[in-house]
Write an enzyme that holds these catalytic residues in place. Structure first.
Site, PDB file in Angstrom:
ATOM      1  CB  THR A  86      38.964  45.391  35.200  1.00 22.61           C
ATOM      2  OG1 THR A  86      39.692  44.180  35.554  1.00 22.61           O
ATOM      3  CG2 THR A  86      37.871  45.073  36.240  1.00 22.61           C
ATOM      4  CB  VAL A 109      39.362  34.190  42.356  1.00 28.99           C
ATOM      5  CG1 VAL A 109      38.350  35.349  42.559  1.00 28.99           C
ATOM      6  CG2 VAL A 109      38.841  32.939  41.711  1.00 28.99           C
ATOM      7  N   GLY A 110      40.540  37.000  40.983  1.00 33.24           N
ATOM      8  CA  GLY A 110      41.075  38.405  41.596  1.00 33.24           C
ATOM      9  C   GLY A 110      40.504  39.099  42.315  1.00 33.24           C
ATOM     10  CG  ASP A 111      40.765  43.457  42.247  1.00 34.91           C
ATOM     11  OD1 ASP A 111      40.976  42.873  41.172  1.00 34.91           O
ATOM     12  OD2 ASP A 111      40.516  44.610  42.445  1.00 34.91           O
ATOM     13  CB  THR A 162      40.664  48.584  37.095  1.00 35.99           C
ATOM     14  OG1 THR A 162      41.576  47.724  36.191  1.00 35.99           O
ATOM     15  CG2 THR A 162      40.598  49.913  37.300  1.00 35.99           C
ATOM     16  N   GLY A 163      43.015  47.025  38.275  1.00 37.64           N
ATOM     17  CA  GLY A 163      44.588  47.101  38.422  1.00 37.64           C
ATOM     18  C   GLY A 163      45.087  45.538  38.898  1.00 37.64           C
TER      19      GLY A 163
HETATM   20  N1  ASP Z   1      41.806  43.585  38.795  1.00 35.43           N
HETATM   21  C1  ASP Z   1      41.565  42.644  37.844  1.00 35.43           C
HETATM   22  C2  ASP Z   1      41.913  41.372  38.371  1.00 35.43           C
HETATM   23  O1  ASP Z   1      43.125  41.316  38.902  1.00 35.43           O
HETATM   24  C3  ASP Z   1      42.324  42.804  36.577  1.00 35.43           C
HETATM   25  C4  ASP Z   1      42.244  44.488  36.039  1.00 35.43           C
HETATM   26  O2  ASP Z   1      41.540  45.202  36.557  1.00 35.43           O
HETATM   27  O3  ASP Z   1      42.685  44.779  34.894  1.00 35.43           O
HETATM   28  O4  ASP Z   1      41.463  40.381  37.946  1.00 35.43           O
END
Ligand code: ASP
Length: 290
Positions: free
Chosen positions: A157, A186-188, A208-209
């Site tokens: 991300t 849908v993510g964060d 991110t994560g």
């Molecule tokens: N946080 C992002 C999600 O879960 C992915 C990422 O940060 O790599 O969609």
């Protein structure tokens, strides 16, 4: 008179990269790109551009790079196509714009900003968001060659946080989500208070994560609340929120932050996070590993 502080930080995702699994040539290329994006962002801030504009510009460049998990570099979902999420927040007004599960727009962060500026809503998803992108004539997402170097494995991300000359904080985050995710997951990243948060006088954050854990931790808002109500320093707020909220449920990832004083913070519990920043003293940081 003292010059007003300005500062900026960006990330290209947290993950399990190590010097052993990331070829040093690629690492150098990525670091050079991150440095270039952050230097440009800092220059724009020094010229008087707003934090909100600068975080959008920085995230667009990261979306266009093609090797981060955002824009043209996005991971594919379980059915083999791209769906992207993005959000942006103006710390001065706490106005925000967000989009999720969009398929056809090259720069979801710009769509998120236009949701904020051209509608009376804050969050528009799926086909409705894609159709606004067409109505507003935003460039479509095509199968195209990434701008840096084709064939590079995508990474993470992307996000940006900034403090402008006028004391305004802003944050922006954009992602293709988790590789192989369910359709419409849908993510964060587009969720205000989970992946993105900015409030003047408090902090600007982009995360991110593994997004599910960041949503369950309401992580970026939790960090802001520790600063605002418990009067913690940003470093203490970030560290304690990670420990007590995220790691306590098994979450992994990282955040970048900029304080109202122009300090820059990076924190992650993975082996790496693509990152760069320039603080109010003009100190440049560029890094990948712990
Ligand atoms: N946080 C992002 C999600 O879960 C992915 C990422 O940060 O790599 O969609």
């Amino acid at each position: 008179m003292m010059a007003q502080p300005i500062a900026v930080a960006i990330h290209g995702g947290a993950g399990n990269m190590t010097p052993e699994n990331l070829p040093s040539e690629k690492a150098k290329q990525i670091e050079a790109y991150l440095r270039d994006v952050v230097e440009e962002a800092h220059r724009l801030l020094s010229e008087g551009r707003l934090a909100l504009e600068v975080v959008e510009i920085a995230v667009r460049r990261l979306e266009d790079a093609g090797w981060f998990d955002a824009g043209i570099g996005s991971y594919l979902n379980e059915r083999g196509f791209i769906e992207m999420d993005a959000s942006i927040m103006d710390g001065k007004t706490r106005r925000t714009g967000a989009v999720a599960a969009v398929r056809g727009v090259r720069n979801p962060i710009t769509l998120a900003r236009l949701v904020m500026e051209r509608t009376s809503h804050v969050f528009i998803v799926g086909e409705g968001a894609d159709s606004l992108a067409r109505i507003w004539a935003l460039p479509p997402l095509r199968n195209e060659v990434p701008t840096i170097s084709p064939g590079v494995v995508t990474q993470g991300t992307v996000g940006a946080v900034a403090l402008d000359k006028y004391g305004n904080l802003a944050a922006a985050t954009s992602t293709g989500g988790i590789a192989g995710k369910k359709v419409s997951r849908v993510g964060d990243s587009p969720i205000i208070g989970a992946g993105t948060y900015a409030e003047n006088g408090v902090i600007a954050l982009s995360a991110t994560g593994y997004g599910e854990y960041f949503i369950r931790s309401v992580l970026t808002y939790d960090i802001a609340a520790r600063i605002r109500y418990a009067k913690m320093t940003p470093a203490a707020a970030i560290q304690s929120a990670f420990k007590e909220r995220l790691e306590s449920i098994g979450g992994t990832g990282g955040v970048i932050a900029v304080s109202p004083q122009g300090e820059v913070f990076f924190h992650f519990n993975t082996s790496g996070m693509y990152r760069a920043g320039k603080d109010s003293a003009g100190r440049l940081t560029v890094g990948i590993y712990k």
